[in-house]
Design an enzyme around this catalytic site. Structure first.
Site, mmCIF file in Angstrom:
data_model
loop_
_atom_site.group_PDB
_atom_site.id
_atom_site.type_symbol
_atom_site.label_atom_id
_atom_site.label_comp_id
_atom_site.label_asym_id
_atom_site.label_seq_id
_atom_site.Cartn_x
_atom_site.Cartn_y
_atom_site.Cartn_z
ATOM 1 N N SER A 29 0.830 -1.200 0.000
ATOM 2 C CA SER A 29 0.000 0.000 0.000
ATOM 3 C C SER A 29 0.867 1.254 0.000
ATOM 4 O O SER A 29 1.636 1.480 -0.917
ATOM 5 C CB SER A 29 -0.960 -0.037 1.188
ATOM 6 O OG SER A 29 -1.917 0.985 1.095
ATOM 7 N N ASP B 37 -2.358 6.278 -3.998
ATOM 8 C CA ASP B 37 -1.178 5.591 -3.463
ATOM 9 C C ASP B 37 -0.734 4.490 -4.440
ATOM 10 O O ASP B 37 -1.381 4.265 -5.464
ATOM 11 C CB ASP B 37 -1.455 5.055 -2.055
ATOM 12 C CG ASP B 37 -2.490 3.946 -2.023
ATOM 13 O OD1 ASP B 37 -3.243 3.793 -3.008
ATOM 14 O OD2 ASP B 37 -2.552 3.217 -1.018
ATOM 15 N N ASP C 3 -0.908 1.263 -4.805
ATOM 16 C CA ASP C 3 -1.832 0.232 -5.303
ATOM 17 C C ASP C 3 -3.220 0.796 -5.592
ATOM 18 O O ASP C 3 -4.163 0.052 -5.850
ATOM 19 C CB ASP C 3 -1.914 -0.955 -4.343
ATOM 20 C CG ASP C 3 -2.519 -0.613 -2.995
ATOM 21 O OD1 ASP C 3 -2.265 0.506 -2.497
ATOM 22 O OD2 ASP C 3 -3.230 -1.459 -2.418
ATOM 23 N N ASP D 83 -5.683 2.204 -3.958
ATOM 24 C CA ASP D 83 -6.904 1.987 -3.183
ATOM 25 C C ASP D 83 -7.188 3.159 -2.243
ATOM 26 O O ASP D 83 -8.244 3.210 -1.614
ATOM 27 C CB ASP D 83 -6.874 0.652 -2.423
ATOM 28 C CG ASP D 83 -5.769 0.564 -1.388
ATOM 29 O OD1 ASP D 83 -4.936 1.489 -1.283
ATOM 30 O OD2 ASP D 83 -5.726 -0.467 -0.661
#
Length: 579
Positions: A151, A304, A306, A308
């Site tokens: 993340s 960010d 990834d 999400d």
């Protein structure tokens, strides 16, 4: 090696055995030869825990690091559990990865282990966002899935998010049961690493369009987008996966004036232009905000690695670009979705929203005003996804979010989705601009109607074994001697989610908390302020959250009330945050 305890030394010796490849053994020996005791202790003092959301840790050799063997062991354990849960049937899994260093290699490794265990793997050919992995699990009818990402953690980290058949991250009982299977693996010789090519299907760019088309059907005000198609949007992927889909999603919805932050558009696991690739951090949004100022943007967004989580900045009442926090973004999205659906006659009795316990009660106030049911969960979007799955046959999820910049509109996935959120933020800005209002104007309207909520998060980083011990002690101290006053205001209630008890101090009455146990403490003052303390489940941090509220008599009073609330937050935090 003299100061290293015996269990740690035993793990080190095991990693020097013939079970491990020569490169691994060589790297471990190098640490010993260089007498790097601190690194040896942190790398081997425990096994990297397959927690309730999977793995997350620093990359490197060792039992407490992200590497071929810890990832292989996690995947073998998950494969063993899937076989037990779905006996005598073909098992399918989806695998994706982000832009972090080694993510693609780790993704292929995970696919190899699943394929070697006779499972059919849908492996993304190139990096893609976490929410697309969740969507793929549901689209392909998989029993599980894995996303390789840490993340928004610093560049030295990587991680492994495990998903169940509903497209959500593992929750009870599967989370603990998978941990049991992982821990049952005693030797790396039990891990099947040999790739079986015919068991792997590559998922290509054509899948993007399926995901985009499904999301576009959720649009509430396409006519507003059409009217404001030239809305000035700045977008940064912060060197992550968002660049692969977010611009395409915005264009598909009808936005044609998108300005990319080019120096952050190339995926790069070293995240060279930021200290942390985290849109929660003001520093990570600096380049996007500057571009927003340069072009006089209506909306500035950044996701960010990834994709999400999404950060947002908009023009305030003075025409300056101002960052919004996760509570403000989530509250705006909830207000937009509920008010728009009400205006179109689309609200139903079985609709609901969801937020987490450390997220602003402003979201609850908004849903209550629209007579829409709300759920509250523990911290982590997987619990929001769990609620969605538990009630999906009877109730209709509309929107949900958490203060850590994770949001989801509609029920296409079971995880937070910054790609989806970017599209709805842009649509929201277009809709309100069509009415002659900015997003910030609407935020002030919300504060005027429901109360001016001010929130602050303070995170203390405590690395390594010593840091983990310190965080445990800080929580123990808060439980042993809880504050009676915070910022000079009496505490009226203490909620200990680990004990599952809410303690009302004046009457000395205790009631059960109807949520699973979690290492969280909350203190509620007589003013209704909510202060929370919790160790992070994904980073070496302890986090302190504060939420206070005051009436906003008029938009003109915004600065005055904001300063008043800032001082109140400062006084409260000074009493509870002890570094």
């Amino acid at each position: 090696m003299n100061t290293i305890d015996q269990p740690t030394q035993t793990r080190i010796q095991q990693w020097l055995s013939a079970e491990y490849d020569l490169d691994t053994v060589s790297l471990v020996q190098q640490l010993i030869d260089n007498n790097e005791e601190t690194e040896l202790i942190d790398s081997f003092y425990k096994d990297l825990e397959f927690g309730t959301g999977g793995l997350r840790g620093i990359m490197g050799v060792g039992s407490n690091r992200m590497n071929k063997y810890t990832i292989g062991k996690a995947t073998q354990g998950l494969a063993n559990y899937l076989k037990k849960q779905f006996p005598n049937q073909p098992i399918k899994v989806a695998v994706s990865y982000d832009s972090r260093n080694n993510s693609q290699k780790f993704g292929n490794l995970v696919a190899d282990v699943f394929a070697a265990n006779g499972m059919h793997v849908y492996l993304f050919q190139e990096l893609r966002p976490t929410p697309m992995l969740s969507y793929a699990v549901r689209h392909f009818g998989c029993q599980g899935g894995v996303m390789l990402t840490a993340s928004h953690n610093p560049k030295e980290y990587n991680g492994y998010k495990a998903y169940w058949s509903d497209g959500g991250q593992l929750v009870a009982p599967h989370d603990k049961n998978v941990i049991t299977e992982v821990n049952a693996i005693q030797s790396v010789t039990e891990i099947r690493f040999e790739r079986v090519e015919e068991n792997i299907t590559l998922v290509g760019e054509e899948f993007d369009q399926l995901y985009i088309d499904a999301n576009k059907k959720l649009s509430i005000h396409p006519e507003a987008v059409q009217a404001q198609h030239d809305l000035k949007i700045v977008y940064s992927s912060i060197h992550g996966t968002g660049i692969t889909v977010v611009p395409k999603m915005l264009e598909a919805w009808g936005f044609h004036n998108i300005h990319l932050v080019e120096e952050q558009a190339q995926p790069n696991g070293n995240f060279p232009t930021v200290v942390y690739p985290n849109p929660e951090e003001e520093e990570a949004m600096t380049k996007a905000i500057q571009k927003g100022k340069d072009i006089d943007a209506d909306v500035v967004m950044a996701t960010d690695p990834d994709a999400d989580r999404v950060g947002l900045a908009v023009k305030n009442h003075r025409g300056e670009i101002q960052l919004l926090n996760g509570n403000q973004i989530g509250s705006l999205l909830i207000y937009y979705v509920l008010s728009s659906k009400k205006d179109k006659g689309l609200l139903n009795e079985n609709d609901f929203i969801v937020k987490t316990i450390v997220t602003s009660n402003l979201m609850t106030d908004i849903s209550t005003a629209f007579h829409v049911k709300h759920y509250e969960t523990l911290t982590g979007f997987k619990f929001i996804g769990e609620v969605m799955t538990l009630v999906e046959e009877k109730e209709n999820y509309l929107v949900g979010g958490e203060e850590s910049y994770g949001f989801l509109v509609g029920d296409l996935v079971r995880d937070k989705d910054a790609v989806n959120a970017c599209a709805f933020i842009a649509e929201m800005a277009a809709y309100f601009k069509n009415q002659g209002k900015s997003v910030f104007d609407v935020l002030l309207d919300i504060y005027g109607s429901y109360g001016f909520y001010q929130e602050k998060l303070i995170s203390l980083t405590k690395k390594g074994k010593a840091g983990a011990d310190e965080i445990k002690q800080m929580m123990a101290n808060l439980r042993a001697t809880p504050p009676q006053f915070l910022g000079g205001i009496p505490v009226k209630e203490i909620r200990d989610y680990d004990l599952g008890i809410a303690h009302e101090l004046a009457s000395n009455s205790k009631t059960k908390i109807a949520l699973p146990k979690s290492d969280v403490l909350q203190f509620i003052t007589v003013d209704g302020d909510v202060i929370s303390a919790r160790p992070s489940g994904t980073e070496p941090k302890i986090k302190f959250y504060c939420s206070v509220k005051e009436q906003l008599p008029s938009p003109d009073a915004y600065e005055q009330v904001a300063l008043q609330l800032e001082q109140k937050v400062k006084n409260i935090m000074a009493d509870i945050v002890k570094d």
